[in-house]
Every structure is written in structure tokens, then in C-alpha cells.
Scaffold this active site. Structure first.
Site, PDB file in Angstrom:
ATOM      1  CG  HIS A   1      -5.324  -6.471  -0.442  1.00 33.73           C
ATOM      2  ND1 HIS A   1      -6.532  -6.669   0.170  1.00 33.73           N
ATOM      3  CD2 HIS A   1      -5.314  -7.282  -1.533  1.00 33.73           C
ATOM      4  CE1 HIS A   1      -7.226  -7.562  -0.539  1.00 33.73           C
ATOM      5  NE2 HIS A   1      -6.514  -7.944  -1.575  1.00 33.73           N
TER       6      HIS A   1
ATOM      7  CE1 TYR B   1      -9.420  -3.271   0.395  1.00 32.19           C
ATOM      8  CE2 TYR B   1      -8.353  -1.328  -0.520  1.00 32.19           C
ATOM      9  CZ  TYR B   1      -8.292  -2.494   0.215  1.00 32.19           C
ATOM     10  OH  TYR B   1      -7.099  -2.892   0.777  1.00 32.19           O
TER      11      TYR B   1
ATOM     12  CD  GLU C   1      -8.781  -9.199  -4.055  1.00 33.09           C
ATOM     13  OE1 GLU C   1      -7.653  -9.622  -3.715  1.00 33.09           O
ATOM     14  OE2 GLU C   1      -9.673  -8.918  -3.228  1.00 33.09           O
TER      15      GLU C   1
ATOM     16  CG  ASN D   1      -3.861  -2.269   6.763  1.00 33.85           C
ATOM     17  OD1 ASN D   1      -3.732  -1.940   5.598  1.00 33.85           O
ATOM     18  ND2 ASN D   1      -4.897  -2.959   7.204  1.00 33.85           N
TER      19      ASN D   1
ATOM     20  CE  LYS E   1      -3.932  -2.340   2.212  1.00 32.34           C
ATOM     21  NZ  LYS E   1      -5.012  -2.238   3.237  1.00 32.34           N
TER      22      LYS E   1
END
Ligand code: GTP
Ligand code: MG
Length: 138
Positions: A115, A49, A126, A112, A9
Site C-alpha cells: 500500500h 480503509y 495514515e 497486491n 501486506k
């Protein structure tokens, strides 16, 4: 062998940590069989998302995921989906186990670091959002 989809991320790229995260991934026995650095558009992040679109943090999540470059990856290995979820650690780094990516590197529940797909159907969708077959080299 199984494949899973990973995103390093924007907090990881911003702090120049992609190599450090990849070292943890590879040490766990997962192979990086596809990888590219991209800047997600708002539409790409919203699609990715979409399952969280009704959550109160959705706007914040999309804003964060488009705040800088990400590294999208396909990881391959035995039981790769569950293994990578283990290697990432809990969503909230405060609850993540020692040695996990989120315990080692994540700054907050929002930012965080990584993913990972949570199920085989999700992994297929995905991976297909970001990679064509000939970009994945096992
Ligand atoms: P992903 O692998 O990114 O899907 O994380 P996850 O499966 O561990 O968690 P989940 O799918 O429930 O949530 C998706 C992402 O939304 C998380 O990784 C966080 O980046 C973000 N998120 C979850 N809960 C919160 C929250 O309470 N606040 C904020 N700002 N973001 C959150
Ligand atoms: Mg998730």
C-alpha cells in the site's frame, strides 16, 4: 523532501518477501525512516480503509489485511508519494509495469503486496494512525 506511508501486506510477510520489497524501495531512492511489524486488528483495518467501506470488496479487503502480519513504514524522499505509487505499480498486478513491486511480487488485485498513500493529506493521516513522532527517524 516528502514522506509517505507504506504497508507491506500479509501476502508479502507470508512469503517472506519483506526484504525483497524493501530492496526495490531503497533502490528507487526512497529511505525507510520508520518501520514496524504488526498484526492489524479488524478495527484498525476498517479505519485505515474506511474510504472503501461502501465497495463490494471491503469485507474481503479487511479480512485479507488482518490475515497475517504486515509491515508498516514511513518512506522519505523527493516527491515520495508519487514516486512510491510509481514503484508499486498498478493496483491490479496484471496491469503493472515491469520492475514494479506489484508486477514483481503481487498475486492478485486483492493480494497486491504493498500500500502507498495517494495524497499528502492521506499520508499525514495514515502516518499518524501508526507512528508517533519519535518513532520516525529521518
Ligand atoms: P492501496 O495502496 O492499497 O490503497 O491500493 P491502490 O490505491 O492502488 O488501490 P485502491 O485504493 O483503489 O484500493 C485499495 C485496495 O483495495 C487495493 O490495494 C486492493 O488491495 C483492494 N482492492 C481494490 N480493488 C479490489 C477488487 O476488485 N477486489 C479485491 N478483493 N480487492 C480490491
Ligand atoms: Mg488506495
Amino acid at each position: 523532501v516528502q514522506r509517505t506511508f507504506s504497508i507491506l501486506k500479509p501476502d508479502a510477510t507470508r512469503r517472506n518477501l519483506t526484504g525483497a520489497v524493501n530492496a526495490v524501495i531503497e533502490k528507487a531512492g526512497l529511505r525507510i525512516v520508520a518501520q514496524k511489524r504488526i498484526h492489524l486488528t479488524k478495527a484498525q483495518a476498517e479505519t485505515f480503509y474506511a474510504v472503501h467501506s461502501a465497495r463490494p470488496f471491503f469485507g474481503e479487503l479487511v479480512e485479507f489485511m488482518t490475515s497475517g502480519p504486515v509491515v508498516v513504514q514511513v518512506l522519505e524522499g523527493e516527491d515520495a508519494i508519487a514516486k512510491y505509487r510509481d514503484v508499486m505499480g498498478a493496483t491490479n498486478p496484471a496491469n503493472a509495469a515491469e520492475g514494479t513491486i506489484r508486477k514483481l511480487f503481487a498475486e492478485s488485485v486483492g493480494e497486491n503486496t504493498a500500500h502507498g498513500s495517494d495524497a499528502p493529506e492521506a499520508a499525514a493521516v495514515e502516518i499518524a494512525q501508526f507512528f508517533s513522532g519519535n518513532e520516525i527517524v529521518g
